[in-house]
Design an enzyme around this catalytic site. Structure first.
Site, mmCIF file in Angstrom:
data_model
loop_
_atom_site.group_PDB
_atom_site.id
_atom_site.type_symbol
_atom_site.label_atom_id
_atom_site.label_comp_id
_atom_site.label_asym_id
_atom_site.label_seq_id
_atom_site.Cartn_x
_atom_site.Cartn_y
_atom_site.Cartn_z
ATOM 1 N N GLU A 45 0.827 -1.202 0.000
ATOM 2 C CA GLU A 45 0.000 0.000 0.000
ATOM 3 C C GLU A 45 0.867 1.259 0.000
ATOM 4 O OE1 GLU A 45 -3.853 1.627 2.592
ATOM 5 O OE2 GLU A 45 -2.515 0.110 3.439
ATOM 6 N N LYS A 114 -9.380 3.265 -2.610
ATOM 7 C CA LYS A 114 -9.703 2.450 -1.435
ATOM 8 C C LYS A 114 -11.142 2.718 -1.000
ATOM 9 C CE LYS A 114 -7.503 1.015 2.904
ATOM 10 N NZ LYS A 114 -6.339 1.249 3.808
ATOM 11 N N CYS A 175 -5.772 -3.225 1.793
ATOM 12 C CA CYS A 175 -5.555 -3.357 3.242
ATOM 13 C C CYS A 175 -6.844 -3.560 4.036
ATOM 14 C CB CYS A 175 -4.764 -2.160 3.764
ATOM 15 S SG CYS A 175 -3.981 -2.469 5.377
ATOM 16 N N PRO A 355 22.571 3.253 28.577
ATOM 17 C CA PRO A 355 22.859 3.186 30.008
ATOM 18 C C PRO A 355 22.445 1.810 30.534
ATOM 19 C CG PRO A 355 21.658 5.189 29.459
ATOM 20 C CD PRO A 355 21.567 4.287 28.264
ATOM 21 N N SER A 357 22.072 -0.959 33.303
ATOM 22 C CA SER A 357 21.988 -1.031 34.767
ATOM 23 C C SER A 357 22.151 -2.437 35.319
ATOM 24 C CB SER A 357 20.627 -0.488 35.218
ATOM 25 O OG SER A 357 19.586 -1.368 34.823
ATOM 26 N N GLY A 359 19.666 -4.605 35.109
ATOM 27 C CA GLY A 359 18.317 -5.086 35.373
ATOM 28 C C GLY A 359 17.677 -5.684 34.141
ATOM 29 N N ASP A 361 15.107 -4.646 32.204
ATOM 30 C CA ASP A 361 14.767 -3.778 31.079
ATOM 31 C C ASP A 361 15.984 -3.405 30.237
ATOM 32 O OD1 ASP A 361 12.091 -3.803 31.763
ATOM 33 O OD2 ASP A 361 12.267 -2.073 33.073
ATOM 34 N N SER A 362 17.030 -2.897 30.875
ATOM 35 C CA SER A 362 18.214 -2.519 30.099
ATOM 36 C C SER A 362 18.889 -3.753 29.502
ATOM 37 C CB SER A 362 19.195 -1.727 30.953
ATOM 38 O OG SER A 362 19.701 -2.505 32.009
#
Length: 829
Positions: A45, A114, A175, A355, A357, A359, A361-362
């Site tokens: 599309e 469309k 679509c 950064p 850490s 943990g 997430d990082s």
């Protein structure tokens, strides 16, 4: 007699407003399709402009440059003897439409606009386009002069039509028309259209990779035929990622499919279709033939061209293939990795900085970058020259060939552990070990001197010295001391991002990566403009629970053993001083006042199920009935909405994140809500309190609350043979009748000393059943007893006041528990 057709669809990694690059990729796909023997090629599309152009669609330049690209295609030697359709915006009678343009040998055959636009999720198509509502109608569209000079045409058909070649018929969906309940492929198939083509721009969300496959197979299973589905691939300039899941289906089976989460800019999928197979499939379904015999006809654009040839008996037709879908863990591993690669190579930067850490997430962000490096090495090994060219440009080395993912990670990925006096040795060690196992360029630094300098400036100006809570400070002091650490880390991250490549003797700078998950964004558990305020965030669309599952999977698949240790550690921001002995004084879930699992549920109820505080409470008292009382659930809901509302302003500056989760709070396009709330939610919380009171007292203390029908309903009930008692009497039940349209509805609401019952036929047994249902539903421990026909449990609730009501309802002077239970059971059975 020719009956086999070779068709091609493709996945293109387009870039919004990159007209030259987009055109080059379209031409490349046409050349690959022709080389594979295809006589028809379709693409995604809006492939000429790129999908996510936003308000650029308002600009006349976008239309002009799109037509210029069409002019290039019409004259290109690769576009001869192959029918091609491309997607672009076109203005017709001063209205802009999202269109497919079909051409063959320098002539435009049809412009198909469309019919149904998409406005949910991240889509806002009606902001720029208008749906074509003249179903099965065409009009003349006057071509720009630059096109007329090439084609010799003044006008071309514009509208809802199909193309009839000498051997088959081709129709179009765009679509959303496939997703909509009134899909076009059904009436087209009934009218004899055998090949249906869909150019799509469908982005990915976690756990939804099966949707397009199921829709395409379902479309061809019900009506027969061949379906060509072309989808975008990659990051075309926004938060969403297109998976590139282009496919071809025939009669309910997938016969060809593109690779998902690939770094190839152009991938063409080709299949040989036997038209006789389609015709036999449809003929065998007699109900389909019945509907087809009287279906409305589509306008047909007659084309003197055949997609098949008479000498195709030795051409093998396609066979069904097995389609393996990625797991949610694989979706996290590969989707954001490809999105990061597109962003990096198109941004002109030299790599990433994170950064780190130690943990979850990082570590998840770091693992995704490592997965990206792994995908790059695999692509180069498979011979992808474009990926190799991009790598060499990014690392500023013309002869470089990446062969080892750890070595490439060391060139592209930079991690910094920013320790303060509140950081533990465990997190520092995990960060260092993770950087070693993935090969990132790692630097551990201390930020205490920066924090002391900032606090020194404040103290010199005010004469006050703030303290942490564990050292006697107030909550305001405690938050301020945490925030200054987080914000200084952000400043330091950007300093290192600008200068690290200079230190390493390379050109350019680094993109700063954020690592805040979707649950923390929803709760607002982040400092505004802290180290989560980055350039982009690959995990911002994933929940904490999904990230943990991903790390567990990646530990083995990518051979990163330290991730096991990361998963065992308690999540903590480490912004408060450690307790004596070095143990943590701060954990994320304790700080938030809610668990990550609870946050995921709040998020889905708020966004996906559109719940406000009151309706969320109404759902959770059933969902959490086995672990929390209504009063506890009410407090949880209030706590969440207080934090959500006071922190909503942070969403306006949320780091652009890879979109993946249906309950994302990102206010860019996905979650349109205000950012200034009355955090007290006075009206809503009062409604929750009243509901809790009603539940806990078995009916509440509001006087005279009734469920009444309309005035017409009350009028009808008065004219019936049943005499409705006065609603003003406190010691007699008030019964309301109903019209015949809702005679099946039954319910009960206990209000003060009166029992209010709605029943279509209010006889005594019905009323008793409703009354007892109200009692039992409020007490989980009675549900099992109820099934066991336990008479003693009835006796428990036949106290003096309730006994009087039951007597009146049953018409009995002295009802025994067994009699009451029998009447209730008879009705409910």
């Amino acid at each position: 007699m020719g009956r086999k057709v070779v068709v091609a669809t493709c996945s293109l990694n387009q870039w919004a407003m990159d007209f030259q690059g987009n055109l080059d990729r379209i031409i490349d796909s046409i050349q690959q399709a022709k080389a594979a023997g295809a006589v028809y090629r379709s693409g995604p599309e809006l492939e000429i402009t790129g999908y996510n152009c936003g308000d650029h669609y308002y600009e006349s330049d976008s239309m002009t440059h799109s037509w210029e690209a069409v002019a290039e295609l019409l004259q290109h030697p690769s576009c001869t003897d192959i029918m091609v359709d491309v997607g672009l915006p076109i203005m017709h009678k001063n209205v802009t439409y999202n269109c497919r343009l079909v051409f063959l040998n320098g002539k435009i055959l049809l412009i198909r606009p469309k019919l149904i636009l998409c406005d949910d999720g991240n889509y806002r198509e009606t902001r720029w386009f208008t749906a074509w509502r003249k179903i099965r109608q065409v009009e003349d569209h006057y071509l720009p002069r630059m096109i007329s000079k090439i084609t010799g045409q003044i006008t071309v058909p514009f509208g809802d039509a199909v193309i009839a070649t000498r051997d088959t018929c081709i129709g179009y969906e765009i679509c959303e028309e496939l997703w909509n309940p009134e899909s076009s492929h059904i009436p087209m198939a009934l009218d004899g259209v055998e090949i249906i083509v869909n150019g799509s721009g469908s982005y990915t969300e976690i756990r939804k990779t099966y949707v397009s496959r199921d829709l395409v197979t379902s479309a061809t299973a019900r009506s027969g035929g061949c379906y060509l589905f072309a989808n975008m691939r990659g990051c075309d300039g926004d938060r969403v990622y297109f998976p590139g899941d282009s496919m071809i289906a025939v009669n309910g089976s997938i016969v060809a499919r593109a690779a998902m989460y690939s770094m190839a800019e152009v991938e063409v999928v080709v299949a040989a279709i036997d038209l006789d197979t389609i015709r036999s499939y449809r003929s065998l379904r007699r109900s389909r033939c019945l509907h087809g015999a009287h279906s409305s006809a589509y306008p047909r654009i007659q084309v003197n061209f055949a997609l098949s040839n008479d000498d195709d008996i030795f051409l093998p037709s396609c066979a069904p293939i097995d389609v393996t879908l990625p797991t949610p863990e694989e979706e996290i591993m590969y989707g954001p990795a490809c999105w990061l690669w597109d962003y990096l190579r198109r941004s002109g930067q030299g790599g990433f900085l994170l950064p780190l850490s130690g943990g979850v997430d990082s570590s998840a962000t770091a693992t995704i970058v490592y997965s990206m490096c792994n995908k790059v090495v695999q692509s180069v090994a498979s011979g992808d020259e474009k990926v190799l060219e991009d790598v060499r440009r990014i690392v500023s080395q013309a002869d470089y060939v990446p062969r080892d993912r750890r070595e490439l990670c060391g060139r592209l990925f930079h991690t910094v552990y920013m320790a303060s006096e509140n950081s533990s040795q465990e997190t520092k060690a995990r960060a260092k070990l993770l950087s070693q196992q993935i090969g990132s360029y790692h630097i551990p630094i201390a930020i205490d001197s920066m924090v002391s300098a900032a606090l020194g400036i404040f103290s010199a100006a005010t004469g006050f010295i703030p303290k942490f809570r564990v050292r006697g400070g107030t909550l305001r002091e405690n938050l301020a001391l945490q925030n200054v650490q987080a914000r200084l880390r952000m400043v330091l991250a950007y300093l290192f991002a600008q200068l690290l490549l200079w230190v390493r003797g390379r050109q350019g700078g680094l993109l700063v990566l954020g690592s805040a998950n979707v649950d923390e964004a929803l709760r607002g558990y982040m400092t505004k403009y802290d180290c989560s305020s980055a350039d982009i965030n690959p995990i911002g669309g994933f929940s904490k629970a999904d990230l943990k599952k991903f790390l567990h999977d990646a530990k083995d698949k990518l051979n990163i053993p330290v991730l096991g240790t990361v998963l065992e550690a308690l999540p903590t921001a480490e912004l408060e001083p450690l307790q004596e002995g070095g143990s943590l004084a701060q954990t994320d879930e304790a700080d938030m006042g809610m668990t990550y699992d609870e946050l995921a549920i709040y998020g889905r109820l708020r966004k996906v199920e559109c719940c406000g505080p009151y309706s969320m409470f109404g759902k959770l008292i059933h969902l959490w009935a086995d672990k929390s009382s209504p009063k506890e659930i009410a407090e949880k809901v209030k706590l969440f909405f207080r934090f959500y509302s006071v922190n909503r302003h942070k969403m306006t500056v949320l780091t652009p994140a890879y979109h993946a989760e249906t309950y994302s709070p990102d206010d860019h396009r996905f979650d349109h809500r205000q950012f200034l709330y009355n955090y007290r939610w006075v009206w809503q919380f009062r409604a929750i309190d009243k509901a809790v009171e009603r539940v806990e007292t078995g009916g509440g203390k509001e006087k005279g609350v009734e469920r009444r029908g309309s005035s017409l309903s009350n009028k009808n009930s008065r004219s019936s043979s049943f005499t409705r008692p006065s609603s003003r009497a406190s010691d007699t039940p008030s019964l309301t009748g109903s019209t015949s349209s809702d005679h099946q509805r039954r319910g009960v609401e206990v209000a003060g000393e009166s029992v209010v019952v709605t029943a279509g036929n209010p006889d005594t047994a019905d009323t008793t059943a409703a009354y007892l249902s109200q009692i039992f539903l409020q007490h989980d421990d009675l549900k099992k007893k109820r099934k066991e026909n336990s008479v003693p449990i009835i006796r428990t609730y036949l106290k003096e006041d309730r006994k009087r009501r039951v007597s009146q309802l049953c018409g009995l002077s002295s009802p025994s528990p067994a009699t009451v239970f029998k009447k209730a059971a008879d009705v409910e059975t």
